[in-house]
Design a protein around this motif. Structure first.
Motif, mmCIF file in Angstrom:
data_model
loop_
_atom_site.group_PDB
_atom_site.id
_atom_site.type_symbol
_atom_site.label_atom_id
_atom_site.label_comp_id
_atom_site.label_asym_id
_atom_site.label_seq_id
_atom_site.Cartn_x
_atom_site.Cartn_y
_atom_site.Cartn_z
ATOM 1 N N CYS A 189 -0.658 -6.484 -4.791
ATOM 2 C CA CYS A 189 -1.512 -5.097 -5.000
ATOM 3 C C CYS A 189 -2.146 -5.068 -6.195
ATOM 4 O O CYS A 189 -2.992 -4.174 -6.911
ATOM 5 C CB CYS A 189 0.051 -4.470 -6.512
ATOM 6 N N SER A 222 -5.815 -4.905 -4.948
ATOM 7 C CA SER A 222 -6.006 -3.208 -5.022
ATOM 8 C C SER A 222 -6.303 -2.585 -6.858
ATOM 9 O O SER A 222 -7.188 -1.513 -7.484
ATOM 10 C CB SER A 222 -5.595 -2.652 -4.081
ATOM 11 N N TRP A 277 0.611 -1.012 0.264
ATOM 12 C CA TRP A 277 0.003 -0.285 -0.368
ATOM 13 C C TRP A 277 1.035 1.113 0.202
ATOM 14 O O TRP A 277 0.465 2.454 -0.782
ATOM 15 C CB TRP A 277 -0.915 0.247 1.385
ATOM 16 N N PRO A 312 -4.766 0.381 3.342
ATOM 17 C CA PRO A 312 -4.358 -1.040 2.716
ATOM 18 C C PRO A 312 -5.694 -2.115 2.957
ATOM 19 O O PRO A 312 -6.719 -2.168 3.494
ATOM 20 C CB PRO A 312 -3.453 -1.463 4.069
ATOM 21 N N GLY A 348 -8.214 2.643 -2.732
ATOM 22 C CA GLY A 348 -6.612 2.832 -1.980
ATOM 23 C C GLY A 348 -5.808 3.913 -0.595
ATOM 24 O O GLY A 348 -5.064 4.550 -0.413
#
Length: 478
Positions: A302, A305, A288, A406, A403
């Motif tokens: 990642c 997200s 994050w 986290p 975003g």
């Protein structure tokens, strides 16, 4: 005979008397001293007009804020009940539609079929709606009597997670399965803690400002047991939701601010230590923050997200159409759970996302009105706790998928897939609807009594008028 008009003698002053017309005397004009130059209009209003404009604008702004605050705080007691009911039903319908859209593609060819997940969610929604209406019409005294048994059942359910009845999902051990029924006991514990904490703090009254009455028994042993079982199952996201609404309830009850500062520092230190103790949480936080190349690891922390942001970005204003999402085709893991808002944003666009946010705002507004209008401390504290639970969890989920936070595994209330969570949310709204229904009945009684008072006064005045007429009659003579 002299027919001429007699001559009037002259006045002593030798003049004829005349009528005098009194005219309003004009005020004397006092100009500036001879030494000072004459002032023009621009010179006189150089600073006055600006100050007047600023004062008028400040007053107008203050009036608008007061009107908005009065609308938000008081409102109409007759419409608050329907505001809560309408927003909860609309959010539930949105959730069912999005669960069907997000799971139908991946469920094709499975044993349950394309509609299996949707039917399970719809069944839990029906159970939750029945529970919501039962709680809404329940006498308020029963809710107080259910606070202690509900707290005991909530702690017992969390303890069962650590037994063979519990099982682990996505690294968190927070589920139990009893026969064909499975769910999260932490959702029941949320309702139980709200009812029980509100009742205990209301009975303490002003004593809650003392440290020992703040800690015992709300924090120790009540909330401490719940936090211990939740953290034992490594569910940090649910623990954050519990801490958020518990702090809100303590704040409304009158706990001193310095206790919150100490508790906040302790909570931040504890959260950092728990994150460092878990390699999975540590890597997610690094991903994050974009440090230590956490996104380049084989697990690709990642990925989820990033795919969620792609879905939100591709939705645009109108969206790609209901059921037409591309990212739900095995691109976003757990698309029907924590990241269902990204599918909603992709298919319904910014317009659909704002509609859902407005529904949450309407739900929060209704709860805030119930809390502000109530004169009973238990109702006020309990309502604030439920509002902080639902809205706080919504904020955490939205911050996670966009975003700002986290990924910590917190579902979106009413929208995400999960039967126990949906049922708990609906029953919690039913508790607030119970309070709103009581306020509506009280407002109706006050209105009826206010209408009855003038009628009684008019009737009394009429009878007194008649008695006065009779009293003025002459007595009969014998």
């Amino acid at each position: 005979m002299d027919k001429r008009r007699p001559r009037v003698p002259a006045s002593p002053e030798g003049t004829r008397p005349r009528l005098r017309v009194v005219e309003a005397a004009a005020p004397k004009e006092t100009g500036p001293p001879a030494s000072a130059p004459p002032q023009t209009d621009d010179a006189q209003g150089e600073g006055t007009s600006g100050r007047r404009w600023k004062a008028a604008r400040s007053t107008s702004r203050r009036n608008r804020i007061q009107r908005f605050w009065q609308f938000a705080e008081e409102g109409n007691p007759y419409t608050t009940f329907w505001l809560l009911l309408g927003s909860a039903l609309a959010l539930t319908v949105f959730g069912l539609v999005m669960v069907l859209s997000a799971t139908a593609v991946e469920s094709v060819g499975t044993e349950a079929g394309a509609y299996g997940v949707f039917l399970r969610q719809a069944t839990w929604a029906g159970i939750g709606l029945v529970g919501m209406f039962l709680v809404a019409v329940m006498p308020r005294g029963w809710l107080k009597k259910l606070a202690w048994p509900a707290m005991a059942l909530g702690v017992l359910g969390l303890a069962l997670v650590l037994t063979p009845l519990g099982y682990e999902v996505q690294g968190n051990r927070n589920w139990i399965a009893i026969g064909p029924i499975n769910g999260q006991p932490s959702e029941l514990a949320k309702i139980a803690l709200c009812l029980w904490t509100g009742l205990v703090l209301a009975r303490k009254g002003p004593k809650v400002r003392e440290l020992q009455h703040t800690i015992v028994p709300v924090i120790m042993p009540g909330a401490a047991l719940i936090f211990a079982f939740i953290l034992w199952g490594r569910d940090l996201g649910t623990a954050l939701v519990f801490g958020f609404f518990l702090a809100a309830m303590l704040f409304v009850s009158g706990t001193k601010a310095r206790y919150f500062i100490a508790a906040g520092i302790t909570g931040v230190v504890g959260a950092v230590l728990l994150a460092l103790m878990s390699p999975n949480r540590t890597v997610r936080i690094q991903a994050w923050l974009g440090i230590n190349d956490a996104c380049s690891l084989p697990q690709d922390f990642c990925y989820q997200s990033e795919q969620g942001l792609y879905a939100l970005a591709s939705g645009g204003f109108w969206g790609v159409g209901l059921g037409q999402s591309r990212q739900k085709w095995n691109y976003i893991p757990e698309a029907e759970n924590d990241f269902i808002f990204t599918i909603l944003g992709e298919e319904l666009g910014l317009l659909g996302a704002l509609t859902v946010l407005l529904l949450f705002a309407a739900l929060a507004l209704g709860m805030f009105r119930v809390a502000s209008r109530s004169s009973e401390t238990w109702v006020k504290i309990t309502t604030v706790g439920i509002m902080a639970w639902v809205i706080g969890q919504t904020f955490i989920n939205l911050a996670m998928v966009t975003g700002l936070l986290p990924v910590i595994g917190v579902p979106l209330p009413f929208i995400s897939y999960g039967g126990s969570a949906l049922t708990a949310n609906l029953v919690a709204v039913g508790v607030v609807m119970n309070f709103a229904q009581t306020q509506r009945l009280e407002a109706r009684e006050r209105a009826q009594s206010a209408q009855g008072a003038p009628a009684k006064r008019a009737k009394g005045a009429k009878s007194s008028k008649g008695s006065g007429v009779n009293s003025r009659r002459k007595p009969a003579t014998v």
